[in-house]
Design a protein around this motif. Structure first.
Motif, mmCIF file in Angstrom:
data_model
loop_
_atom_site.group_PDB
_atom_site.id
_atom_site.type_symbol
_atom_site.label_atom_id
_atom_site.label_comp_id
_atom_site.label_asym_id
_atom_site.label_seq_id
_atom_site.Cartn_x
_atom_site.Cartn_y
_atom_site.Cartn_z
ATOM 1 N N ALA A 231 -5.595 -8.127 -7.145
ATOM 2 C CA ALA A 231 -4.805 -8.911 -8.091
ATOM 3 C C ALA A 231 -5.701 -9.359 -9.233
ATOM 4 O O ALA A 231 -6.845 -9.771 -9.009
ATOM 5 C CB ALA A 231 -4.179 -10.122 -7.403
ATOM 6 N N HIS A 295 -11.197 -11.047 -10.321
ATOM 7 C CA HIS A 295 -10.193 -10.302 -9.577
ATOM 8 C C HIS A 295 -10.262 -10.670 -8.096
ATOM 9 O O HIS A 295 -11.330 -10.978 -7.582
ATOM 10 C CB HIS A 295 -10.409 -8.800 -9.719
ATOM 11 C CG HIS A 295 -10.175 -8.300 -11.110
ATOM 12 N ND1 HIS A 295 -10.511 -7.018 -11.504
ATOM 13 C CD2 HIS A 295 -9.621 -8.900 -12.188
ATOM 14 C CE1 HIS A 295 -10.188 -6.863 -12.781
ATOM 15 N NE2 HIS A 295 -9.665 -7.985 -13.213
ATOM 16 N N GLU A 315 1.670 -10.168 -2.856
ATOM 17 C CA GLU A 315 2.242 -10.396 -4.183
ATOM 18 C C GLU A 315 2.814 -11.804 -4.313
ATOM 19 O O GLU A 315 2.714 -12.443 -5.364
ATOM 20 C CB GLU A 315 3.351 -9.374 -4.459
ATOM 21 C CG GLU A 315 2.861 -7.974 -4.730
ATOM 22 C CD GLU A 315 4.009 -7.024 -5.001
ATOM 23 O OE1 GLU A 315 5.177 -7.455 -4.896
ATOM 24 O OE2 GLU A 315 3.742 -5.855 -5.322
ATOM 25 N N ILE A 318 0.480 -14.631 -5.560
ATOM 26 C CA ILE A 318 -0.081 -14.604 -6.899
ATOM 27 C C ILE A 318 0.647 -15.578 -7.797
ATOM 28 O O ILE A 318 1.852 -15.776 -7.695
ATOM 29 C CB ILE A 318 0.016 -13.168 -7.488
ATOM 30 C CG1 ILE A 318 -0.729 -12.182 -6.586
ATOM 31 C CG2 ILE A 318 -0.557 -13.117 -8.894
ATOM 32 C CD1 ILE A 318 -0.526 -10.747 -6.962
ATOM 33 N N THR A 324 1.174 -7.332 -11.269
ATOM 34 C CA THR A 324 1.392 -6.833 -9.925
ATOM 35 C C THR A 324 0.073 -6.277 -9.367
ATOM 36 O O THR A 324 -0.643 -5.589 -10.065
ATOM 37 C CB THR A 324 2.441 -5.700 -9.926
ATOM 38 O OG1 THR A 324 3.655 -6.236 -10.463
ATOM 39 C CG2 THR A 324 2.690 -5.173 -8.520
ATOM 40 N N PRO A 325 -0.258 -6.589 -8.111
ATOM 41 C CA PRO A 325 -1.510 -6.103 -7.533
ATOM 42 C C PRO A 325 -1.468 -4.618 -7.272
ATOM 43 O O PRO A 325 -0.399 -4.023 -7.167
ATOM 44 C CB PRO A 325 -1.618 -6.892 -6.222
ATOM 45 C CG PRO A 325 -0.200 -7.145 -5.838
ATOM 46 C CD PRO A 325 0.535 -7.368 -7.147
#
Length: 328
Positions: A231, A295, A315, A318, A324-325
């Motif tokens: 992410a 990251h 997700e 986040i 979006t990862p």
């Protein structure tokens, strides 16, 4: 000028190999080590967990050192020999799914490597709590015990004396020659694992008669997969804690290893998360620098991983409005 000693550091996923490696690199022993780190998944984590990592730490990802990336090992060692004045010895930390035999074989069957290096010892770190199960369901764990010159029985505080005696007897039944050292957090005297001159080629040939002449084919458990999540935006700490706790509670039996370096919202330092089955811990380490991307990287290694569910859960952790990862 003598040959450069090489220590092969092996052990199943989550046994404590990186903890031992960091101890070696931190202690004031006056030696300089070149380090080669191998990881099973394509997303490298361990390299960033090695303290003081610099240009003498080499990373090999997306393959096991005993299989697809063995040629990379030979090339790295050959390259190291061109700057031998910068280090005294080499340490190879294998992936937790590696068979030590093909790695050790490299130091005898490749002419260039054999002429300039000497295999000092194969050191296996074993998780005392989980080793009995691994010996039953993982050929790699048994191979790592069988091939070891020294076995560090780590996390010994997690089992009682009766279980300890039973485990030692089981290890000796597999490998009666290995020295067994008890430890917690790999808190051992480094003289137990370094500069031993312990690798016994004659014993290995008796164990595997084709060691010097045959190509060692190593077939991994095809059920064991690696899942990498990334992410670019921060994770919300409360949501991550809730999610990962639920994942380990419900799927921990299938998750052999989970590790990550995470960027949590409003936190200036890296959050390093690691787990073995249902046992987990997380700590804040060094601050993020102003020049590096913040990251999050999280890797699962296990059997029967529900990739879609793990991705969706990650997700949801986040910060809203973020990217979006990635998934691999």
């Amino acid at each position: 000028m003598g040959k450069v000693p090489v220590t092969v550091l092996t052990g199943y996923l989550g046994s404590g190999k990186t903890t031992l490696l960091n101890r070696i690199l931190c202690e004031d022993h006056g030696k300089r080590y070149a380090v080669i780190v191998n990881e099973f998944g394509e997303l490298g984590i361990d390299n960033d967990l090695v303290v003081g990592a610099d240009e003498e730490v080499f990373e090999m990802n997306n393959g096991c050192i005993c299989c697809t990336v063995r040629g990379d090992l030979i090339r790295i060692i050959s390259g190291l020999m061109k700057r031998i004045d910068r280090f005294d010895a080499i340490i190879i930390e294998t992936t937790g799914l590696a068979d030590p035999a093909p790695v050790a074989q490299t130091f005898f069957v490749d002419d260039d490597v054999r002429s300039k290096t000497a295999l000092d010892a194969v050191v296996t770190v074993a998780d005392a709590k989980h080793l009995p199960v691994r010996l039953g369901d993982s050929p790699e764990a048994a191979e790592q015990v069988a091939f070891a010159d020294v076995i560090i029985l780590n996390k010994i505080d997690l089992i009682d004396e009766q279980a300890r005696q039973s485990l030692v007897a089981r290890i000796h039944a597999i490998n009666p020659y290995a020295k067994i050292v008890m430890a917690n957090h790999c808190d051992i005297d480094l003289a137990e694992v370094l500069d031993l001159g312990a690798f016994d080629l004659e014993r290995i040939v008796s164990l595997e008669p084709g060691f010097l002449t045959e190509e060692h084919a190593h077939e991994h458990d095809e059920q064991v997969k690696s899942l990498s999540l990334t992410a670019t935006q921060p994770l919300l700490p409360e949501l991550f804690d809730t999610w990962i706790s639920d994942v380990l509670r419900t799927d921990g039996v299938n998750i052999l290893r989970c590790k990550g370096i995470l960027h949590l919202l409003d936190q200036p330092r890296r959050y390093v998360f690691q787990s073995v089955h249902m046992l987990a811990n997380g700590i804040f380490t060094q601050p993020w620098t102003n020049t590096e991307p913040r990251h999050s990287r999280l890797v699962f290694i296990g059997r029967d991983l529900d990739e879609a569910r793990l991705r969706a859960g990650f997700e949801a952790c986040i910060q809203k409005g973020s990217a979006t990862p990635g998934l691999s």
